[in-house]
Design a protein around this motif. Structure first.
Motif: not given
Length: 551
Positions: A205-206, A208-210, A212-213, A295, A298-299, A302-303
């Motif tokens: 997950e991390l 992918e999040l990074e 998108r961020y 968003q 939020q990202l 979460r990160i």
């Protein structure tokens, strides 16, 4: 039974080899002749520690060997447990080397002293005046009572149950200790687990999040670059697509003139198609771009959460956090299930106790039934041994506590005199009385249990006359069921032996050695007469000796 004994280089014994039969075997000899040496040698065969000082010639090896007939002793299980080869005729050998080192063998297999002692206890039972105190112990008294009560199976069942009970109690105590330890960490572990579970971790997950961020955080630059690239590709007249289209048109008009020109035309056509597709993709990417501050926040949160959890648990990946989460889940679950495990074990312990109580009650009933019989037989034998007023007062009381052989306490009290008060054997019985009580008990046991060879070492000291004859008769009756040795100074007992050996000293080559000799009929008469009247043997002593021997 002991069939043969060989002794070499032990104390005053230079070389001795003797065979024994069943029945009553008597051994006599003057004080100091070396009877104790025989017991010392047998003691080594039974597992006692060796001493180099007991070796006659310290430069030579000392060897003691005993041949035992054991087919009636039911020892196959013991041999298996000790890793020994079972033989109906078993040979035990003990060696003391000049270095002082001791070795032991059973049927030529090396054994430890512990194994030798276990086996020896099943083969020979040595009793002297000093060992009669055994009769005062509760364990021995229970052993006698249980032989008469025939409680062997019940006691074996009880002991198995008691062993299981102790195991389960140890197990539950260990769980309780673990529960106390786990409880100290439970709240913290539960908090950590809840924190990780609420994070709803996913593998990979991390990254992918990074990604998108980074895309959202740099959207303006991406839009600018994409727009610039699209303009370069698609602007009229000067755009790359328009220019490439011109090249494509020019080449298509001349491609028929040669294969090389045809190839170039095809390649430009391919580039044009690919660039047109790239142009569409650039437009699609640009159209998808849309600033979304909410968003992005939020990202970011979460990160940050995932990074904080990694720092907190000193790991570098979400996958490791998932593993920690599982470990914590097991710890918390184990703590929560310990109570159920403890309650289940306690219920099992209660079931075992209930079964033990039932077996203990059966043992108690059998013992209670046999106790009067034991007292009656003891008192009857002791009367014949010159203790006409000897009486016992014994009681069995059930206890709550689980003891090694049941739940009873045995009070075995004795009085030697009519009208006298009862007291514990060790407090009220004299040494001579204890000796007689011991031989009486052994006489009773010989009728109810398979006993090993018994050796009475001057247990008859202080006895004479008619009592001595009664003791001799008692030993004779015992010898019908087992092999009995009696080292004695009493002519009555010596005369009752089916075999009679004499221990004596003699000087050989200016060296005193101890010898053991099997006496023939004439030698027995002479020996017993000497025991009756001393060195100067009278006619009356000879007559008395012959009458004792029924000659």
């Amino acid at each position: 039974m002991l069939r043969g004994l060989s002794i070499k280089n032990f104390a005053l014994i230079e070389q001795l080899q003797v065979s024994f039969d069943s029945g009553l075997i008597t051994i006599t000899g003057e004080t100091g002749a070396g009877k104790s040496l025989l017991l010392g040698a047998l003691g080594l065969l039974l597992g006692k520690r060796a001493d180099l000082s007991s070796v006659k010639d310290s430069s030579q090896k000392c060897i003691i060997e005993g041949v035992f007939e054991i087919k009636h002793y039911d020892l196959t299980r013991l041999f298996e447990e000790e890793g020994l080869d079972y033989e109906n005729e078993t040979i035990i050998r003990r060696e003391i080397l000049p270095s002082g080192k001791s070795r032991a063998f059973v049927n030529d297999t090396p054994v430890t002293l512990q194994s030798l002692a276990l086996l020896g206890a099943k083969l020979i039972d040595i009793h002297s005046q000093h060992q009669t105190l055994e009769v005062t112990t509760n364990d021995f008294q229970f052993e006698v009572l249980d032989a008469l009560a025939e409680t062997y199976r019940e006691i074996e069942s009880y002991k198995r149950g008691l062993t299981l009970l102790k195991e389960k109690e140890k197990e539950v105590n260990s769980l309780i200790a673990n529960q106390e330890e786990f409880n100290k960490e439970y709240d913290y572990n539960a908090f950590l687990l809840k924190e990780l579970e609420e994070a709803k971790l996913k593998a990979g997950e991390l990254a992918e999040l990074e990604e998108r961020y980074e895309k959202l955080n740099n959207i303006e630059e991406i839009q600018e670059r994409l727009s610039g690239s699209i303009a370069i590709v698609s602007s009229e007249e000067i755009g790359v697509l328009d220019q490439l289209n011109t090249i494509k048109t020019n080449l298509s008009k001349i491609e028929s003139f040669s294969g090389a020109l045809k190839e170039l035309s095809d390649r430009v056509q391919s580039i044009y198609i690919e660039l047109d597709d790239v142009h569409l993709s650039l437009q699609n990417e640009l159209e998808k771009l849309e600033a979304d501050p909410e968003q992005l926040e939020q990202l970011s949160k979460r990160i940050e959460l995932l990074h904080n959890l990694q720092v907190k648990h000193t790991v570098s990946t979400v996958e490791e956090l998932i593993e920690i989460s599982e470990t914590l889940r097991q710890k918390v679950s184990k703590t929560e299930s310990l109570t159920d495990d403890i309650n289940e074990l306690r219920n099992e312990i209660d079931r075992i106790k209930s079964q033990l109580d039932d077996v203990a009650e059966k043992i108690h009933k059998k013992r209670n039934k046999a106790l009067p019989k034991l007292i009656e037989e003891l008192e009857e034998i002791l009367k014949s041994l010159g203790m006409p007023n000897a009486s016992f007062n014994a009681t069995l009381e059930m206890q709550e506590k689980y003891l090694s052989n049941g739940k009873e306490v045995l009070a075995f009290l004795f009085s030697a005199n009519k009208g006298g008060s009862y007291g514990e054997l060790k407090k009220v019985a004299s040494g001579g009385e204890l000796s007689r009580i011991m031989i009486a008990i052994k006489a009773i046991l010989s009728r109810y249990a398979q006993l090993p060879t018994i050796i009475f070492d001057e247990i008859d000291t202080g006895v004479s006359g008619e009592v001595a004859q009664k003791m001799a008769d008692l030993m004779m009756n015992m010898s019908k069921n087992l092999q009995v040795f009696s080292i004695t100074h009493l002519p009555q007992i010596a005369a009752n032996g089916q075999s009679h050996y004499k221990v004596y000293k003699e000087d050989i080559n200016n060296t005193t050695v101890t010898q053991l000799k099997l006496l023939d009929k004439e030698e027995r008469v002479h020996e017993i007469a000497e025991m009756i009247g001393g060195k100067s043997i009278s006619d009356s002593a000879l007559t008395h000796a012959k009458s004792l021997l029924h000659n």
